[in-house]
Design a protein around this motif. Structure first.
Motif, PDB file in Angstrom:
ATOM      1  N   THR A  52      -1.930   2.092  -5.679  1.00 14.39           N
ATOM      2  CA  THR A  52      -3.063   1.256  -6.077  1.00 14.39           C
ATOM      3  C   THR A  52      -2.494   0.033  -6.785  1.00 14.39           C
ATOM      4  O   THR A  52      -1.647   0.168  -7.672  1.00 14.39           O
ATOM      5  CB  THR A  52      -4.012   2.025  -7.009  1.00 14.39           C
ATOM      6  OG1 THR A  52      -4.843   2.879  -6.218  1.00 14.39           O
ATOM      7  CG2 THR A  52      -4.903   1.082  -7.804  1.00 14.39           C
ATOM      8  N   HIS A  73      -6.087   1.737  -3.359  1.00 15.57           N
ATOM      9  CA  HIS A  73      -5.695   2.421  -2.133  1.00 15.57           C
ATOM     10  C   HIS A  73      -5.450   3.920  -2.317  1.00 15.57           C
ATOM     11  O   HIS A  73      -5.704   4.705  -1.410  1.00 15.57           O
ATOM     12  CB  HIS A  73      -4.455   1.754  -1.528  1.00 15.57           C
ATOM     13  CG  HIS A  73      -4.434   1.839  -0.034  1.00 15.57           C
ATOM     14  ND1 HIS A  73      -5.398   1.258   0.762  1.00 15.57           N
ATOM     15  CD2 HIS A  73      -3.578   2.450   0.824  1.00 15.57           C
ATOM     16  CE1 HIS A  73      -5.133   1.503   2.028  1.00 15.57           C
ATOM     17  NE2 HIS A  73      -4.034   2.232   2.096  1.00 15.57           N
ATOM     18  N   THR A 131       1.193   6.712  -1.908  1.00 12.41           N
ATOM     19  CA  THR A 131       0.296   5.569  -1.776  1.00 12.41           C
ATOM     20  C   THR A 131       0.245   4.830  -3.116  1.00 12.41           C
ATOM     21  O   THR A 131       0.428   5.441  -4.164  1.00 12.41           O
ATOM     22  CB  THR A 131      -1.114   6.038  -1.369  1.00 12.41           C
ATOM     23  OG1 THR A 131      -1.019   6.814  -0.173  1.00 12.41           O
ATOM     24  CG2 THR A 131      -2.057   4.869  -1.121  1.00 12.41           C
ATOM     25  N   GLU A 147       0.811  -1.219   0.000  1.00 16.02           N
ATOM     26  CA  GLU A 147       0.000   0.000   0.000  1.00 16.02           C
ATOM     27  C   GLU A 147       0.843   1.267   0.000  1.00 16.02           C
ATOM     28  O   GLU A 147       0.497   2.244  -0.668  1.00 16.02           O
ATOM     29  CB  GLU A 147      -0.951  -0.016   1.205  1.00 16.02           C
ATOM     30  CG  GLU A 147      -2.015  -1.070   1.095  1.00 16.02           C
ATOM     31  CD  GLU A 147      -2.964  -1.102   2.273  1.00 16.02           C
ATOM     32  OE1 GLU A 147      -4.015  -1.760   2.162  1.00 16.02           O
ATOM     33  OE2 GLU A 147      -2.657  -0.475   3.323  1.00 16.02           O
ATOM     34  N   HIS A 148       1.933   1.264   0.771  1.00  6.10           N
ATOM     35  CA  HIS A 148       2.786   2.450   0.837  1.00  6.10           C
ATOM     36  C   HIS A 148       4.270   2.119   0.686  1.00  6.10           C
ATOM     37  O   HIS A 148       5.087   3.038   0.552  1.00  6.10           O
ATOM     38  CB  HIS A 148       2.569   3.185   2.171  1.00  6.10           C
ATOM     39  CG  HIS A 148       1.143   3.561   2.419  1.00  6.10           C
ATOM     40  ND1 HIS A 148       0.548   4.645   1.808  1.00  6.10           N
ATOM     41  CD2 HIS A 148       0.187   2.996   3.194  1.00  6.10           C
ATOM     42  CE1 HIS A 148      -0.709   4.724   2.190  1.00  6.10           C
ATOM     43  NE2 HIS A 148      -0.957   3.739   3.041  1.00  6.10           N
TER      44      HIS A 148
END
Length: 304
Positions: free
Chosen positions: A238, A255, A236, A222-223
């Motif tokens: 996706t 995300h 972030t 996600e990060h």
């Protein structure tokens, strides 16, 4: 980036999608538990029986671990139309996944406020892995278990020192919630011991441990390896993935869309992605591609 009229439509709270997703998630748990606890059958060879049981263990474990995603969505109070339904489902999903929903809701608000900013984002309280050994340890789920035990123990003592996302006026309510949750665990443990069947271990603790690596695998994307600045398009990721995993995650692979517009219900994120995709920086990869990148250069996960 989304027009006001479009955002207003996408923001609509509806009960139907949430109840359908919850019912299917509970069905996965039930199917996994039935298969994992399948008794010996005379017509079924031992090897086939254990293969069936192991499939059940995986399904049950993934259902329990990914209860986190149900708790997360309901913690935003976007899964259902009513606050009461969101809060009740979030709390019980937290019980299943070994989170506390009332603590997590406040923790997560700070994560959105200070996304991937060192020293501010509570998700970075523990430095992310930056070596191959650290990466594999993170995937195992062991650091998560240690963190959860320590965090819950502190919460049971009403010790929220160093956690600014739990203000003094919220501490009593969060402590009550954690103590009530552990009261549920105590009742289940007592019943398990009374019946001498170890059910709490075999049908909750062990499956949850088995399910954690897949949850860690998707959450790391996600990060991980993203910017630590304040630009939501850069800090972030996706991740484009298969429908079953999107279903299990309550659409959280979208995300960036979720972080840009946290008020959007999970069922609106796919449509939002269609409008936002051309502007996204970290997208277009599946989880295997993301983790292949991590394996090639684990140092990219390190914070500056």
């Amino acid at each position: 980036m989304l027009s006001g009229s479009l955002l207003q439509r996408l923001n609509e709270r509806r009960d139907g999608p949430g109840w359908r997703r919850l019912a299917s998630h509970l069905s996965l748990l039930a199917a996994g538990a039935l298969l994992w606890g399948c008794p010996a059958l005379p017509a079924l060879p031992t090897a086939a029986l254990w293969a069936l049981r192991l499939v059940g263990l995986l399904l049950l474990g993934w259902g329990l671990a990914f209860g986190f995603c149900a708790m997360h969505e309901c913690g935003h109070r976007t899964a259902f139309a009513s606050k009461g339904a969101n809060d009740a489902v979030a709390w019980w999903a937290g019980v299943l996944s070994f989170y506390n929903a009332d603590y997590y809701r406040r923790y997560h608000q700070w994560h959105h406020r200070f996304t991937h900013q060192p020293g501010l984002d509570p998700e970075l309280e523990q430095a992310p892995a930056s070596t191959l050994a650290g990466y594999l340890l993170e995937l195992s789920g062991l650091p998560w278990w240690i963190g959860k035990v320590r965090g819950h123990t502190a919460g049971l003592r009403a010790d929220f020192g160093g956690r600014p996302y739990i203000p003094a006026e919220a501490a009593a309510a969060v402590t009550r919630s954690i103590r009530l949750q552990f009261g549920v665990y105590a009742v289940l443990l007592a019943a398990s011991l009374w019946q001498a069947n170890g059910a709490l271990f075999w049908f909750w603790l062990l499956p949850l441990a088995v399910g954690q690596p897949l949850l860690r695998f998707v959450l790391m994307a996600e990060h991980g390896g993203c910017s630590t600045d304040t630009d939501g398009l850069r800090n972030t990721r996706t991740t484009l993935t298969l429908g079953p995993l999107r279903w299990l995650m309550w659409e959280m692979p979208f995300h960036v869309e979720h972080h840009l517009y946290p008020s959007l219900p999970f069922h609106a994120l796919a449509e939002a992605h269609g409008h936002l995709a051309p502007q996204l920086v970290h997208t277009g990869q599946g989880y295997l591609a993301v983790h292949r990148s991590f394996l090639q250069d684990p140092a990219q996960l390190a914070l500056p």
